[in-house]
Design a protein around this motif. Sequence first.
Motif, PDB file in Angstrom:
ATOM      1  N   UNK A 226      84.443  48.944  78.977  1.00  0.00           N
ATOM      2  CA  UNK A 226      84.850  48.105  78.534  1.00  0.00           C
ATOM      3  C   UNK A 226      82.736  47.818  78.036  1.00  0.00           C
ATOM      4  N   UNK A 227      82.095  47.799  79.495  1.00  0.00           N
ATOM      5  CA  UNK A 227      80.549  48.157  78.749  1.00  0.00           C
ATOM      6  C   UNK A 227      79.913  49.087  77.960  1.00  0.00           C
ATOM      7  N   UNK A 228      80.901  50.136  77.195  1.00  0.00           N
ATOM      8  CA  UNK A 228      80.445  50.825  76.901  1.00  0.00           C
ATOM      9  C   UNK A 228      80.667  50.796  75.331  1.00  0.00           C
ATOM     10  N   UNK A 229      81.871  49.641  75.453  1.00  0.00           N
ATOM     11  CA  UNK A 229      82.027  49.384  73.745  1.00  0.00           C
ATOM     12  C   UNK A 229      81.136  47.588  73.790  1.00  0.00           C
ATOM     13  N   UNK A 230      80.944  47.278  74.274  1.00  0.00           N
ATOM     14  CA  UNK A 230      80.085  45.727  74.137  1.00  0.00           C
ATOM     15  C   UNK A 230      78.600  46.462  73.578  1.00  0.00           C
ATOM     16  N   UNK A 231      78.167  47.863  74.438  1.00  0.00           N
ATOM     17  CA  UNK A 231      76.737  48.315  74.348  1.00  0.00           C
ATOM     18  C   UNK A 231      77.054  49.007  72.435  1.00  0.00           C
ATOM     19  N   UNK A 309      65.057  42.006  69.506  1.00  0.00           N
ATOM     20  CA  UNK A 309      66.002  41.885  70.057  1.00  0.00           C
ATOM     21  C   UNK A 309      67.140  42.151  71.506  1.00  0.00           C
ATOM     22  N   UNK A 310      66.841  43.652  70.631  1.00  0.00           N
ATOM     23  CA  UNK A 310      66.977  44.668  71.937  1.00  0.00           C
ATOM     24  C   UNK A 310      66.009  44.390  73.771  1.00  0.00           C
ATOM     25  N   UNK A 311      64.968  44.046  72.919  1.00  0.00           N
ATOM     26  CA  UNK A 311      63.878  43.977  74.434  1.00  0.00           C
ATOM     27  C   UNK A 311      64.866  42.857  75.075  1.00  0.00           C
ATOM     28  N   UNK A 312      64.970  41.677  74.613  1.00  0.00           N
ATOM     29  CA  UNK A 312      65.070  40.358  75.630  1.00  0.00           C
ATOM     30  C   UNK A 312      66.828  40.867  75.498  1.00  0.00           C
ATOM     31  N   UNK A 313      67.510  41.794  75.005  1.00  0.00           N
ATOM     32  CA  UNK A 313      68.707  42.306  76.167  1.00  0.00           C
ATOM     33  C   UNK A 313      68.814  43.029  76.550  1.00  0.00           C
ATOM     34  N   UNK A 314      68.151  44.027  77.217  1.00  0.00           N
ATOM     35  CA  UNK A 314      67.113  44.964  78.138  1.00  0.00           C
ATOM     36  C   UNK A 314      67.596  46.357  78.144  1.00  0.00           C
ATOM     37  N   UNK A 315      67.452  46.159  76.480  1.00  0.00           N
ATOM     38  CA  UNK A 315      67.899  47.683  76.047  1.00  0.00           C
ATOM     39  C   UNK A 315      66.416  48.041  76.644  1.00  0.00           C
ATOM     40  N   UNK A 317      63.257  51.416  76.391  1.00  0.00           N
ATOM     41  CA  UNK A 317      62.787  51.840  75.599  1.00  0.00           C
ATOM     42  C   UNK A 317      62.952  52.190  74.543  1.00  0.00           C
ATOM     43  N   UNK A 318      63.645  53.481  75.102  1.00  0.00           N
ATOM     44  CA  UNK A 318      64.113  54.592  74.341  1.00  0.00           C
ATOM     45  C   UNK A 318      65.042  54.639  73.585  1.00  0.00           C
ATOM     46  N   UNK A 319      66.191  53.943  74.310  1.00  0.00           N
ATOM     47  CA  UNK A 319      66.625  53.391  73.141  1.00  0.00           C
ATOM     48  C   UNK A 319      66.663  52.005  71.532  1.00  0.00           C
ATOM     49  N   UNK A 320      65.471  51.900  72.528  1.00  0.00           N
ATOM     50  CA  UNK A 320      65.238  50.736  71.091  1.00  0.00           C
ATOM     51  C   UNK A 320      64.226  51.962  70.211  1.00  0.00           C
ATOM     52  N   UNK A 321      63.591  53.018  70.543  1.00  0.00           N
ATOM     53  CA  UNK A 321      62.774  53.934  69.567  1.00  0.00           C
ATOM     54  C   UNK A 321      63.661  54.200  69.193  1.00  0.00           C
ATOM     55  N   UNK A 322      64.797  54.642  69.527  1.00  0.00           N
ATOM     56  CA  UNK A 322      65.944  56.295  68.338  1.00  0.00           C
ATOM     57  C   UNK A 322      66.762  54.949  67.778  1.00  0.00           C
TER      58      UNK A 322
END
Length: 334
Positions: A226-231, A309-315, A317-322
């Motif tokens: 479920x966490x995977x689907x949420x991501x 927003x991504x940063x606030x949601x806790x993603x 740095x690497x995921x945000x860059x990608x």
Amino acid sequence: MELQDRYIRFDWAVKRLLRHKANFGVLEGFLTVLIGDDIHIVEILESEGNQQTEEDKFNRVDIKALNSKNEIVIIEIQNTRELYYLERILYGVAKAITEHISLGETYYKVKKIYSISILYFDIGYGTDYLYHGQNIFKGVHTGDFLQVSTREKDAIVPRMPSEIYPEYFLIRVNEFNKVAMTPLEEWIEYLKTGIIRPDTTAPGLGEAREKLKYYSMTPQERHAYDEHLSALMIQNDVLDSAKLEGKIEGRMEGRMEGRMEGRMEGRMEGREEGRMEGREEGRMEGREEGRAEGREEGIKEGVVRNARRMKEKGLSTEDIMEITGLTLEEVHQL
């Protein structure tokens, strides 16, 4: 849909379940239907894209298998758009070829590769949901296909390039909008919707109905799934929002800039060619330039806004860059 009829997404199954020998039948059925040949998997080879935690990249999932014909099959699932995707799958095939031949061995040991990409994004223009490509050698003047003769066990054996060169399959899942009538269409329907018919006879799907049930997982496994689907939902929502906001802001700014530039250019050209012609040409050029600049600036601001927003949601740095294409410095400045 009844609880017992909810099935696990294929990307999660590839990541966690289908690597086990007891579940090879699901993969074998899918490959048999797609490739059109009876495929039997001997073993699953190591694959660097098969990440095991949510901290790892969730954009790509792949699996590499060796079949009974000593051929390598690479299955890759891509959830969001990636720049230079075709170049990357070509590199992956080339890497697989070189990894499985040792120095000093004859070129006869080179393994045939099947590269299968299951894509959940629009890779380009086309009307089909399945594309297949391979190297062929066709006579420029005669139109015939080259057949190469090789010596095997003191005998001359003719071989076609198709027996040696890699084959590429691109499955554009989102483009499938048919009523499933064939085994292949039933598989694509499952990839897109997660639905498997109770009366299916498609190879592999019967086993999938038994082994990929959501409620057969432990509570811990269901939570991770479920966490995977949420991501994935967050990722897609962020990208869609960035595109929409960029378009809206780009249009507004483009109109304002286009009007101003159009008036200025229209006045200048009007002095020489006449006020009527000058105004019309100025407006047209101004609108085009304004829209182009507005879209570019709007998309950039939209990407930055959603990166925050991504940063606030806790993603990470690497995921945000990608996802956004921002540099490490730009992400740190958010």
